[in-house]
Design a protein around this motif. Sequence first.
Motif, PDB file in Angstrom:
ATOM      1  N   LYS A 152     -11.475  13.370 -20.524  1.00  0.00           N
ATOM      2  CA  LYS A 152     -10.940  12.456 -19.518  1.00  0.00           C
ATOM      3  C   LYS A 152     -10.189  11.309 -20.189  1.00  0.00           C
ATOM      4  CE  LYS A 152     -14.487  13.318 -15.988  1.00  0.00           C
ATOM      5  NZ  LYS A 152     -15.647  12.742 -15.257  1.00  0.00           N
ATOM      6  N   SER A 153     -10.761  10.820 -21.291  1.00  0.00           N
ATOM      7  CA  SER A 153     -10.090   9.752 -22.040  1.00  0.00           C
ATOM      8  C   SER A 153      -8.772  10.237 -22.623  1.00  0.00           C
ATOM      9  CB  SER A 153     -10.998   9.248 -23.176  1.00  0.00           C
ATOM     10  OG  SER A 153     -12.197   8.716 -22.672  1.00  0.00           O
ATOM     11  N   ILE A 154      -8.760  11.504 -23.105  1.00  0.00           N
ATOM     12  CA  ILE A 154      -7.541  12.086 -23.656  1.00  0.00           C
ATOM     13  C   ILE A 154      -6.448  12.118 -22.598  1.00  0.00           C
ATOM     14  CG2 ILE A 154      -6.494  14.261 -24.445  1.00  0.00           C
ATOM     15  CD1 ILE A 154      -9.077  14.806 -25.971  1.00  0.00           C
ATOM     16  N   LEU A 155      -6.794  12.607 -21.411  1.00  0.00           N
ATOM     17  CA  LEU A 155      -5.819  12.685 -20.321  1.00  0.00           C
ATOM     18  C   LEU A 155      -5.353  11.290 -19.910  1.00  0.00           C
ATOM     19  CD1 LEU A 155      -7.444  15.459 -18.076  1.00  0.00           C
ATOM     20  CD2 LEU A 155      -5.529  15.698 -19.658  1.00  0.00           C
ATOM     21  N   PHE A 156      -6.275  10.353 -19.853  1.00  0.00           N
ATOM     22  CA  PHE A 156      -5.935   8.980 -19.460  1.00  0.00           C
ATOM     23  C   PHE A 156      -4.993   8.344 -20.482  1.00  0.00           C
ATOM     24  CE2 PHE A 156      -6.772   4.380 -19.622  1.00  0.00           C
ATOM     25  CZ  PHE A 156      -6.466   4.040 -18.312  1.00  0.00           C
ATOM     26  N   ILE A 157      -5.308   8.511 -21.776  1.00  0.00           N
ATOM     27  CA  ILE A 157      -4.475   7.947 -22.838  1.00  0.00           C
ATOM     28  C   ILE A 157      -3.098   8.599 -22.840  1.00  0.00           C
ATOM     29  CG2 ILE A 157      -4.189   7.816 -25.346  1.00  0.00           C
ATOM     30  CD1 ILE A 157      -7.233   7.475 -25.545  1.00  0.00           C
ATOM     31  N   THR A 158      -3.086   9.940 -22.711  1.00  0.00           N
ATOM     32  CA  THR A 158      -1.819  10.685 -22.733  1.00  0.00           C
ATOM     33  C   THR A 158      -0.885  10.244 -21.621  1.00  0.00           C
ATOM     34  OG1 THR A 158      -2.862  12.634 -23.707  1.00  0.00           O
ATOM     35  CG2 THR A 158      -0.762  12.974 -22.577  1.00  0.00           C
ATOM     36  N   PHE A 159      -1.363  10.341 -20.381  1.00  0.00           N
ATOM     37  CA  PHE A 159      -0.511   9.996 -19.245  1.00  0.00           C
ATOM     38  C   PHE A 159      -0.205   8.501 -19.193  1.00  0.00           C
ATOM     39  CE2 PHE A 159      -2.633  13.907 -17.357  1.00  0.00           C
ATOM     40  CZ  PHE A 159      -1.543  14.721 -17.662  1.00  0.00           C
ATOM     41  N   GLY A 160      -1.140   7.681 -19.687  1.00  0.00           N
ATOM     42  CA  GLY A 160      -0.904   6.242 -19.716  1.00  0.00           C
ATOM     43  C   GLY A 160       0.221   5.874 -20.672  1.00  0.00           C
ATOM     44  N   ILE A 161       0.167   6.409 -21.892  1.00  0.00           N
ATOM     45  CA  ILE A 161       1.210   6.123 -22.888  1.00  0.00           C
ATOM     46  C   ILE A 161       2.547   6.693 -22.435  1.00  0.00           C
ATOM     47  CG2 ILE A 161       1.990   6.615 -25.246  1.00  0.00           C
ATOM     48  CD1 ILE A 161      -0.925   6.490 -26.125  1.00  0.00           C
ATOM     49  N   GLU A 162       2.535   7.917 -21.886  1.00  0.00           N
ATOM     50  CA  GLU A 162       3.775   8.534 -21.422  1.00  0.00           C
ATOM     51  C   GLU A 162       4.406   7.737 -20.285  1.00  0.00           C
ATOM     52  OE1 GLU A 162       2.842  13.238 -22.513  1.00  0.00           O
ATOM     53  OE2 GLU A 162       2.669  12.513 -20.461  1.00  0.00           O
ATOM     54  N   MET A 163       3.595   7.218 -19.384  1.00  0.00           N
ATOM     55  CA  MET A 163       4.119   6.438 -18.267  1.00  0.00           C
ATOM     56  C   MET A 163       4.737   5.125 -18.754  1.00  0.00           C
ATOM     57  SD  MET A 163       2.191   5.126 -14.797  1.00  0.00           S
ATOM     58  CE  MET A 163       1.159   3.963 -15.686  1.00  0.00           C
ATOM     59  N   ILE A 164       4.023   4.440 -19.655  1.00  0.00           N
ATOM     60  CA  ILE A 164       4.547   3.182 -20.203  1.00  0.00           C
ATOM     61  C   ILE A 164       5.832   3.443 -20.979  1.00  0.00           C
ATOM     62  CG2 ILE A 164       4.101   1.305 -21.841  1.00  0.00           C
ATOM     63  CD1 ILE A 164       1.116   1.570 -21.093  1.00  0.00           C
ATOM     64  N   SER A 165       5.831   4.514 -21.768  1.00  0.00           N
ATOM     65  CA  SER A 165       7.014   4.866 -22.550  1.00  0.00           C
ATOM     66  C   SER A 165       8.200   5.195 -21.646  1.00  0.00           C
ATOM     67  CB  SER A 165       6.707   6.062 -23.451  1.00  0.00           C
ATOM     68  OG  SER A 165       7.860   6.484 -24.153  1.00  0.00           O
ATOM     69  N   ALA A 166       7.950   5.944 -20.577  1.00  0.00           N
ATOM     70  CA  ALA A 166       9.025   6.308 -19.642  1.00  0.00           C
ATOM     71  C   ALA A 166       9.639   5.059 -19.003  1.00  0.00           C
ATOM     72  CB  ALA A 166       8.489   7.243 -18.566  1.00  0.00           C
ATOM     73  N   LEU A 167       8.801   4.099 -18.635  1.00  0.00           N
ATOM     74  CA  LEU A 167       9.294   2.863 -18.034  1.00  0.00           C
ATOM     75  C   LEU A 167      10.131   2.055 -19.035  1.00  0.00           C
ATOM     76  CD1 LEU A 167       6.115   1.737 -16.028  1.00  0.00           C
ATOM     77  CD2 LEU A 167       8.254   2.648 -15.092  1.00  0.00           C
ATOM     78  N   LEU A 168       9.673   2.004 -20.285  1.00  0.00           N
ATOM     79  CA  LEU A 168      10.408   1.274 -21.313  1.00  0.00           C
ATOM     80  C   LEU A 168      11.738   1.959 -21.629  1.00  0.00           C
ATOM     81  CD1 LEU A 168       7.487   0.324 -23.758  1.00  0.00           C
ATOM     82  CD2 LEU A 168       8.718  -1.196 -22.192  1.00  0.00           C
ATOM     83  N   ILE A 169      11.708   3.290 -21.709  1.00  0.00           N
ATOM     84  CA  ILE A 169      12.946   4.039 -21.962  1.00  0.00           C
ATOM     85  C   ILE A 169      13.935   3.818 -20.820  1.00  0.00           C
ATOM     86  CG2 ILE A 169      13.945   6.368 -22.136  1.00  0.00           C
ATOM     87  CD1 ILE A 169      11.395   7.216 -23.602  1.00  0.00           C
ATOM     88  N   TYR A 170      13.411   3.874 -19.601  1.00  0.00           N
ATOM     89  CA  TYR A 170      14.242   3.673 -18.407  1.00  0.00           C
ATOM     90  C   TYR A 170      14.938   2.306 -18.458  1.00  0.00           C
ATOM     91  CZ  TYR A 170      15.523   3.259 -13.470  1.00  0.00           C
ATOM     92  OH  TYR A 170      16.219   3.087 -12.287  1.00  0.00           O
ATOM     93  N   SER A 171      14.197   1.294 -18.856  1.00  0.00           N
ATOM     94  CA  SER A 171      14.761  -0.067 -18.901  1.00  0.00           C
ATOM     95  C   SER A 171      15.760  -0.243 -20.043  1.00  0.00           C
ATOM     96  CB  SER A 171      13.640  -1.097 -19.035  1.00  0.00           C
ATOM     97  OG  SER A 171      12.947  -0.928 -20.262  1.00  0.00           O
ATOM     98  N   SER A 172      15.713   0.633 -21.045  1.00  0.00           N
ATOM     99  CA  SER A 172      16.603   0.493 -22.199  1.00  0.00           C
ATOM    100  C   SER A 172      17.913   1.257 -22.039  1.00  0.00           C
ATOM    101  CB  SER A 172      15.899   0.992 -23.469  1.00  0.00           C
ATOM    102  OG  SER A 172      15.742   2.409 -23.435  1.00  0.00           O
ATOM    103  N   LEU A 173      18.040   2.042 -20.960  1.00  0.00           N
ATOM    104  CA  LEU A 173      19.207   2.908 -20.770  1.00  0.00           C
ATOM    105  C   LEU A 173      20.323   2.209 -20.005  1.00  0.00           C
ATOM    106  CD1 LEU A 173      17.358   6.218 -19.803  1.00  0.00           C
ATOM    107  CD2 LEU A 173      18.379   5.660 -22.019  1.00  0.00           C
ATOM    108  N   ASP A 174      21.538   2.631 -20.280  1.00  0.00           N
ATOM    109  CA  ASP A 174      22.721   2.137 -19.580  1.00  0.00           C
ATOM    110  C   ASP A 174      22.923   2.999 -18.332  1.00  0.00           C
ATOM    111  OD1 ASP A 174      25.133   1.246 -18.669  1.00  0.00           O
ATOM    112  OD2 ASP A 174      26.238   1.634 -20.528  1.00  0.00           O
TER     113      ASP A 174
END
Length: 447
Positions: free
Chosen positions: A112-134
């Motif tokens: 459960k922790s693995i899934l939480f960490i995985t999806f949590g990091i991916e979600m944060i990363s996706a938001l940061l990538i989204y904000s960095s794009l033109d």
Amino acid sequence: MCVKFHTDYSFWGVSSDGPSGHSGGLSFVDALFTSTSAVCVTGLIVVDTGSYFTDFGQLVILLLIQIGGLGILTFASYFSYFFKGGSTYENQLVLSDMTNSNKLGEVFSTIKSILFITFGIEMISALLIYSSLDSSLFPSEPRKLFFAVFHAVSAFCNAGFSTLPLGLYEPEYRFNYLLQVILILTFVMGGLGFPIVNNIIQFLTYKLKALLSFGRFRPSHRPWVLNLNSRITLITTISISAVGFLAFYVLEYHNTMAEHQGIGKVVTALFGATTPRTAGFNTIDTAAMLFPTTMVVFLLMWIGASPASTGGGIKTSTFAIATLNILSLAKGKSKIEVYRREIADISVRRAFATISLSLIVIGFGIVLISVFDEDKSLIQIGFETFSAFSTVGLSLGITSSLSDMSKLILTGIMFIGRVSMLSLLIAVFKKARYKNYKYPTEEIVIN
């Protein structure tokens, strides 16, 4: 230049107007190669992901990457437990070994922790990538969001798949240093491994608790929060990345990094040093690298990521144990000691078995591919084979032009690299029964 997406939803997810202008889908070999590359989170491709596949096809690849990153057994076992309400004792033993859980009762809470960490990091990363794009590079906001999610998942799973024809080497992205830093952090965390990331979180929580207590939190003893496995992995990862960074910065300063300036050279060198450790993205023309740099990339690819991570290679812990063993022998010691701990003999034996088997698989792969593709140079074939075994995804540009037999060989190597040759041998060979005796010990002449 806008990224081109197709909206023709064919059943197999392949565009009817592929880059070669032909209609119809992939050949069986190319389809097998692409799916294996996605599940094994490698990133080697025979066709351009962004232009050849439809939205549905790209979504299928994304799901395969996610499943491969989490681990098929972990994924299937967890949801089997979730839907059936239980799990077999044997299955829990396997999962306990996979997740490094000390107790069987902790297995599924760890997952459960693995899934939480995985999806949590991916979600944060996706938001940061989204904000960095033109936004001007995309026809709509949903396209921009899909791009961010796709690359966040691909980065954390160390897959290296991209919807861009030239990857991050596209002119609009190779100078986006914020995007590159976000991706570096994402695939480095994915390459550290779930137990390491979880242990780091525990360590940071402990330190934060001590900091916020303003001295009131004083344990009776100094707890061993950051375990030996985490310490060795972190030190090895930082050391290898530092060596790779210096090599890239010095060797490629006036070559592939000539178009970058100041901080751009630093970020590009750091990206070049970390991506060979199974991430697979590229911000430079890989085929234009100098020969010494290519040799450094060979080493970085072979070492790979850390155990129980989304990456491949022989793993940082294996390389660390082999190095510590050399130092121990040089000092005349009969055992490996580090941080007031002794490395178990079984760990040393596994490390050297892993190293030997990796070289055997890679060697056979190079020989076989050279037979079927005589026109390719040895360095091109070697680079492709190392990349496939370590599930990296970097290439010198010959993947699509390889013969079907060579593609099948690389497909097998990708699978072996992801599962581990040692694990395959353990599964195939009949286990020896424990014998209550011991033969006399005798040394073998080595050198």
